[in-house]
Design an enzyme around this catalytic site. Sequence first.
Site, short mmCIF file in Angstrom:
data_model
loop_
_atom_site.label_atom_id
_atom_site.label_comp_id
_atom_site.label_asym_id
_atom_site.label_seq_id
_atom_site.Cartn_x
_atom_site.Cartn_y
_atom_site.Cartn_z
N SER A 57 0.79 -1.39 0.05
CA SER A 57 -0.02 0.00 -0.11
C SER A 57 0.76 1.24 0.16
CB SER A 57 -0.97 0.19 1.49
OG SER A 57 -0.09 0.21 2.49
N LYS B 187 1.14 4.19 7.09
CA LYS B 187 0.40 4.90 6.10
C LYS B 187 0.66 6.34 6.38
CE LYS B 187 -2.93 2.03 4.80
NZ LYS B 187 -2.15 0.74 4.95
#
Length: 621
Positions: free
Chosen positions: A119, A157
């Site tokens: 990701s 993230k």
Amino acid sequence: MITKKQTQVLDFIKLYMAKHSYAPSLEEIKKKFKLASVSTAHYYISKLQDAGFLNKEHNQPRAVSTVKAKQTVEIPILGAIAAGQPIEAMEIPDETITITRDEIGKQGKHYALRVQGSSMIDEGIFDGDIVVIRKQEVAENGQTVVAVIDDNQATLKKLYRENGKFRLQPANPTLFPIYRDEVEVRGVVVKIIRNLESQLDQGQSRDEKYVRKIDYSWDYRGEKTKSHTHGIHTYPAMFIPQVGRRLLETYSKEGDTICDIFCGSGSALVESRLIGRNAYGIDLNPLAIFLAKAKTTPINPQKLTREYIALLDRVEKIKDKEIQRPDFNNINFWFKDKVIVKLAKLKKAIREIKDETIQNFLMVAFSETVRYSSNTKTGEFKLVRVKGDKREKHDPDVIGIFRKHAEKNIAGMTDFCRDTKKDSWTKIIYGDSSKDNGIKANSIDCIITSPPYGDSRTTVAYGQFSRLSAQWIDIFDDPNDASGVDNDLLGGRATKNLTHTLSSDYLKESLEKIAKQDEARAKDVLSFNIGLNECLKQAYRILKPRKYFCLVVGNRLVKQVRIPTDFIIAELAEKIGFTCEDIIVRNIPGKRMPIKNSPTNIVGALEETMNKESIVVLRKN
Ligand SMILES: C[S@@+](CC[C@H](N)C(=O)[O-])C[C@H]1O[C@@H](n2cnc3c(N)ncnc32)[C@H](O)[C@@H]1O
């Protein structure tokens, strides 16, 4: 910062130097550590040089020497962190990693984590990498953090505060952000350590018939890819010019005749002309042929500029009543009325240019203008209309867009004209590479190409991407025929059943796994491979004996089954009469080609973003 394996290489170099008073050669390092290639040994040396453990002494056969040790620090690796779905936060120190103090600064406490998932690939963080984290409980907007959410689930993230909430943003265009009211920050990323060793191990640990060699020297991360005429028009999954050039320089020589059997917009053909190879290009998408011709046909820059300036003058004077509106289905769905009028004036002015090569070259900028001024989302390769309010406000400056592209393209052509080798030629054939396109048997010195990644329904729809441009620039006699292109490309029509005679165990295994979940998808995959096998046979026919055929391919996921297209090609090709000499794996830096496989029908469950590709090197027996 050096990894365990790099420390071992450094120790070996030190010992060797103590014994011999000179450094070991790359070949000796390769042998000692059973590395796949000399370039991997070179990779270790450059990592040690970058980290300051070895001196840089270029262009000498044994070009390394150790330097006095810098101040180093050992950092514990506390476990894994998910760059994907959050996983339980567990801190179990298992190993340490040694890095120099300079790399992380003097302040704060640090720990390291192994990354799982993809990701964060647009931030250059890949599955298997190690990230060094500075412990802290707060972070600034946009920093990459270790965030713990939902009662001890940790994820890596980018963090943003928005309207009293937290947004955890993946750096991967195919994944959705996570929103939470509460997030516990456990630190920010201060260093990324690419992990060649683990990837090499992963690639080679299974008892496979072929060996993949990861080679970072093929990544060309951060390098300019739009030089010369390479940047004159967008096209899906274009070759990185550096990859094309390196293959050409390695597997062919000046004066040779090469062929790209899926030439697309012609990147390999441009490189061929720049380094003095003659080239054939074949493609079944008419827009690709148009672009490839424009990219590889030198035009005198002064003449081109004169025509361009005259064109700008003419377009101003064209009256609304003089234009001819194109007539194709759904034109008003894709274009606003006033945009149609402006585009039609521009097209009329370009068509008045007498010199056909100049007319076509400026049509390329017009084609980009069509895309940018249409109602489509320009970031997508498929045709998707922008929604409601955004579409209402859409008011493109058609002439402004054209000028920007035309002027950039003229600059690219000026460089191309200057650098192209004058006596090399390019021939571009509109044709199906699974058939005989008239190129003589045993006449080609080298084939380099990048086939489509799979069928157009679930990967890149080249025809769909090209449709509006093709309709505006009159590529088809009947513009509505532009909708049919994808059906004719590889895998465009699914097979009726799953029986076949292709000789590949890897393909059989993949088809069985996919068919268990979805027979229709398995038929798409089979159809693609049947077509590809025919293309391999044609490639065999045109190539001279003992010459090379290089394919840059992606191993895509279908229904969560990874299809080893590189191994399948190797198996099919060896049956035809090639030997597979190498499979090199390179990272695809940046966001070149996210592939969304929507047929999964699970919201948010996008099947993949391809971040690696294989270069399969075949040699005709
Ligand atoms: C990955 S793209 C090539 C991109 C190219 N390397 C470039 O730099 O622009 C694959 C190309 O294969 C073409 N193609 C698909 N099926 C084909 C077939 N049967 N014969 C010839 N070309 C085909 C598509 O139209 C597409 O342009």
